[in-house]
Design a protein around this motif. Structure first.
Motif, mmCIF file in Angstrom:
data_model
loop_
_atom_site.group_PDB
_atom_site.id
_atom_site.type_symbol
_atom_site.label_atom_id
_atom_site.label_comp_id
_atom_site.label_asym_id
_atom_site.label_seq_id
_atom_site.Cartn_x
_atom_site.Cartn_y
_atom_site.Cartn_z
ATOM 1 N N ARG A 61 1.876 -3.603 -10.081
ATOM 2 C CA ARG A 61 0.732 -4.531 -10.058
ATOM 3 C C ARG A 61 0.282 -4.872 -8.633
ATOM 4 N N MET A 62 0.922 -4.255 -7.651
ATOM 5 C CA MET A 62 0.492 -4.467 -6.260
ATOM 6 C C MET A 62 -0.327 -3.233 -5.854
ATOM 7 N N THR A 63 -1.611 -3.248 -6.155
ATOM 8 C CA THR A 63 -2.416 -2.017 -6.079
ATOM 9 C C THR A 63 -3.482 -2.041 -4.983
ATOM 10 N N ASP A 64 -3.311 -2.889 -3.973
ATOM 11 C CA ASP A 64 -4.369 -2.954 -2.938
ATOM 12 C C ASP A 64 -4.214 -1.853 -1.884
ATOM 13 N N ILE A 65 -5.370 -1.307 -1.512
ATOM 14 C CA ILE A 65 -5.413 -0.445 -0.326
ATOM 15 C C ILE A 65 -5.793 -1.400 0.791
ATOM 16 N N VAL A 66 -4.786 -1.780 1.577
ATOM 17 C CA VAL A 66 -4.929 -2.958 2.432
ATOM 18 C C VAL A 66 -5.823 -2.692 3.640
ATOM 19 N N ASP A 67 -5.574 -1.615 4.323
ATOM 20 C CA ASP A 67 -6.259 -1.348 5.589
ATOM 21 C C ASP A 67 -6.578 0.123 5.675
ATOM 22 N N LEU A 68 -7.864 0.453 5.727
ATOM 23 C CA LEU A 68 -8.236 1.853 5.941
ATOM 24 C C LEU A 68 -8.853 1.960 7.332
ATOM 25 N N HIS A 69 -8.169 2.678 8.216
ATOM 26 C CA HIS A 69 -8.703 2.902 9.568
ATOM 27 C C HIS A 69 -9.203 4.336 9.634
ATOM 28 N N GLU A 70 -10.478 4.519 9.286
ATOM 29 C CA GLU A 70 -11.021 5.900 9.258
ATOM 30 C C GLU A 70 -10.967 6.527 10.645
ATOM 31 N N GLU A 71 -11.281 5.705 11.658
ATOM 32 C CA GLU A 71 -11.356 6.260 13.021
ATOM 33 C C GLU A 71 -9.963 6.636 13.550
ATOM 34 N N ASP A 72 -8.934 5.987 13.031
ATOM 35 C CA ASP A 72 -7.562 6.300 13.481
ATOM 36 C C ASP A 72 -6.858 7.271 12.538
ATOM 37 N N LEU A 73 -7.519 7.658 11.473
ATOM 38 C CA LEU A 73 -6.937 8.554 10.451
ATOM 39 C C LEU A 73 -5.650 7.969 9.877
ATOM 40 N N ASP A 74 -5.691 6.712 9.446
ATOM 41 C CA ASP A 74 -4.535 6.182 8.729
ATOM 42 C C ASP A 74 -4.954 5.086 7.760
ATOM 43 N N VAL A 75 -4.025 4.752 6.878
ATOM 44 C CA VAL A 75 -4.312 3.767 5.831
ATOM 45 C C VAL A 75 -3.011 3.046 5.463
ATOM 46 N N THR A 76 -3.133 1.792 5.054
ATOM 47 C CA THR A 76 -1.958 1.054 4.591
ATOM 48 C C THR A 76 -2.142 0.711 3.117
ATOM 49 N N VAL A 77 -1.124 1.024 2.329
ATOM 50 C CA VAL A 77 -1.244 0.812 0.868
ATOM 51 C C VAL A 77 -0.085 -0.025 0.346
ATOM 52 N N GLN A 78 -0.375 -0.783 -0.703
ATOM 53 C CA GLN A 78 0.682 -1.529 -1.402
ATOM 54 C C GLN A 78 1.460 -0.568 -2.329
ATOM 55 N N PRO A 79 2.621 -1.004 -2.842
ATOM 56 C CA PRO A 79 3.489 -0.061 -3.557
ATOM 57 C C PRO A 79 2.998 0.394 -4.925
ATOM 58 N N GLY A 80 1.945 -0.241 -5.461
ATOM 59 C CA GLY A 80 1.446 0.214 -6.763
ATOM 60 C C GLY A 80 0.368 1.280 -6.632
ATOM 61 N N VAL A 81 -0.006 1.635 -5.400
ATOM 62 C CA VAL A 81 -1.067 2.646 -5.214
ATOM 63 C C VAL A 81 -0.453 4.036 -5.365
ATOM 64 N N THR A 82 -1.069 4.847 -6.230
ATOM 65 C CA THR A 82 -0.543 6.203 -6.432
ATOM 66 C C THR A 82 -1.314 7.184 -5.547
ATOM 67 N N ARG A 83 -0.793 8.411 -5.454
ATOM 68 C CA ARG A 83 -1.447 9.388 -4.560
ATOM 69 C C ARG A 83 -2.840 9.751 -5.065
#
Ligand SMILES: Cc1cc2c(cc1C)N(C[C@H](O)[C@H](O)[C@H](O)COP(=O)(O)OP(=O)(O)OC[C@H]1O[C@@H](n3cnc4c(N)ncnc43)[C@H](O)[C@@H]1O)c1[nH]c(=O)[nH]c(=O)c1N2
Ligand SMILES: CC(C)C(=O)C(=O)O
Ligand SMILES: [Mn+2]
Length: 486
Positions: A120-142
């Motif tokens: 139930r922790m499904t947020d994509i917290v931080d998407l840094h397109e310019e840095d080519l990285d992202v932070t996801v919570q543990p409920g986010v699937t690939r």
């Protein structure tokens, strides 16, 4: 002594060696603890129902179900911390749960306790397109992440067959069909947020940091990648992203034998073609996939290939690859160029586990996962195929051959004791063979409960003792996913 008895003695000895941490684990979650857990997450996010507990006490493997006493669904990191603190105070085991697609019994609640279902922790917290990285919570699937990224021109390439949670993938150090080119979770996690057993919060690379590299102290990120819930609960992961390739071409290529396929793979890797994917399915697996997916591929050992780049570079890669393939007796390549055709081809590959099990309806699956230095792959895969035939076992082979990693998927009936024994003996020989040539008992599925007996042989006494010292330092009461890994 029969091999079966030797195996049992070895596993028992290895378990005896495990020094219990300081405190005795409480075997049950009593009413007082249950009430406190409910106060943190609310009554809709906690369950003691047998059906729910059984669903969480097993994964996709044959390992027997052992249900936790309670399942909780935290909705944020603060709740995970409070729940962990309650478990710690009452010496109750904690088992993190992602999507339950593991293959080595990682979520089996060996000593009961509280299952933390993080879906139930499904947020994509931080998407840094310019840095080519992202932070996801543990409920986010690939798949959820890649769907979210679709319009950004970026993607995350690590792709186990199942639509697993990305933090579960970090926890098992997962890889997939793109690992040859893009790496596994080990290479693609930049930072992790982890709730430790006593509720403390750790950022493995420092809070808010998301650099491409760092030399700042010990690599805590990679300590938690592959820790399988035994060191803490991962509550977010910062992942590297890649630009979506401009041109993509996939092909299926029949080969005369698994030996030729293995040797050809080596030559392709040495030729410097930056293969995006190279997978091997043997004849038995091709037959299984044809039946399961209604396909009509030749029933022969087959390489599945993919090339990524600019249109011109893909053409050049294909030219070089075709030259190498022809030198190993490859048959006619069947190309998949349209996105829908490619998706169909790789879907068949990703479903190999279920295709193999469908050869025997009602069966469960025993999956091997050895990984060897790539130069040893042709020899080990050839001997393994011969061993399967001599052992009278049906074990279709699917391999991430570009990484020297392959699986035999042995579908068996839970009631056939003799067959189960032959399978166990076969798997033991396979792991011994892999270790003897400098390989590992598990390339990507993890140790879980299934491979514990091999860790000593693989990493040695000092290696295992250091792992246990680390475990004791981070989890002195031995509450984090007990009975796994070390
Ligand atoms: C059809 C099919 C095909 C494949 C695979 C499975 C299936 C069913 N797998 C195996 C599986 O998908 C892989 O191990 C995933 O990484 C498991 O992720 P889950 O979220 O399902 O973890 P799951 O819930 O199964 O847990 C696995 C382990 O990780 C721990 N864990 C989960 N979430 C955690 C968290 N947030 N914090 C701490 N610990 C956590 C658990 O405690 C457990 O020990 C695989 N794998 C692979 O590497 N390559 C492959 O090619 C495939 N292919
Ligand atoms: C057999 C499954 C679990 C797998 O890892 C694969 O298909 O690669
Ligand atoms: Mn695999």
């Amino acid at each position: 002594m029969a091999l079966w008895s030797i195996l049992k003695v070895r596993v028992r000895a290895s378990l005896r060696n495990f020094q219990r941490p300081l405190t005795t684990i409480a075997s049950r979650v009593d009413e007082r603890v249950r009430v406190r857990l409910g106060e943190v997450v609310g009554s809709g996010n906690v369950s003691s129902s047998l059906a729910v507990r059984e669903q969480h006490g097993r994964d996709e493997s044959f390992h027997a179900c052992k249900p936790p006493d309670v399942v909780v669904w935290p909705e944020n990191t603060a709740q995970v911390r409070q729940l962990a603190r309650i478990c710690y105070d009452h010496s109750v085991p904690m088992v993190p749960y992602g999507t339950g697609t593991g293959i080595e019994g990682g979520v089996v609640a060996e000593e009961g306790g509280v299952c933390f279902d993080l879906s139930r922790m499904t947020d994509i917290v931080d998407l840094h397109e310019e840095d080519l990285d992202v932070t996801v919570q543990p409920g986010v699937t690939r798949v959820a992440l890649n769907t979210h990224l679709r319009h950004t021109g970026l993607w995350f390439p690590v792709d186990p067959g199942a639509d697993a949670s990305l933090c579960g993938m970090a926890a098992t150090s997962a890889s997939g069909t793109h690992t040859t080119r893009y790496g596994s979770m080990r290479e693609n996690v930049a930072n992790l947020e982890v709730v430790l057993a006593d509720g403390r919060l750790l950022h493995t690379a420092g809070e808010g940091r998301h650099t491409r590299k760092t030399s700042a102290g010990y690599n805590l990120t990679n300590l938690f990648v592959g820790s399988e819930g035994t060191l803490g609960i991962i509550t977010s992961a910062t992942l590297r992203l890649f630009p979506q390739p401009e041109a993509v071409a996939s092909a299926v290529c029949p080969m005369p034998s698994v030996t030729a396929a293995g040797e050809c793979t080596l030559q392709l890797l040495r030729s410097g073609v930056p293969l995006a994917r190279i997978e091997l399915l043997d004849d038995v697996m091709m037959d299984a996939c044809n039946r399961y997916k209604g396909l009509d591929y030749a029933v022969q050992p087959t390489l599945f290939l993919e090339f990524h780049g600019t249109p011109a570079s893909v053409q050049e890669q294909i030219r070089t690859a075709e030259e190498v393939l022809s030198g190993y007796g490859a048959g006619q390549l069947r190309w998949a160029l349209a996105a829908s055709e490619r998706a169909r081809l790789w879907e068949a590959r990703h479903q190999a586990y279920y295709a193999a099990r469908a050869l025997r309806p009602g069966s469960v699956g025993y999956v091997t996962d050895v990984c060897v230095p790539i130069s040893k792959l042709p020899e080990v895969i050839t001997t393994t195929k011969e061993d399967l035939i001599q052992s009278r076992l049906t074990g279709p082979i699917a391999g991430h051959v570009g990484d020297g990693n392959f699986h035999c998927i042995l579908a068996f009936s839970e009631h056939g004791e003799q067959e189960r024994q032959r399978i166990t003996e076969f798997c033991h020989r396979l792991v011994t063979r892999a270790l003897a040539v400098g390989g590992t008992c598990t390339g990507e599925h993890g140790v879980g409960v299934g491979k514990r007996g091999y860790l000593l042989d693989e990493v040695g006494e000092t290696g295992l003792e250091v792992m246990r010292q680390l475990k004791r330092a981070l989890d002195p009461k031995g509450l984090m996913n007990p009975g796994k890994v070390v």
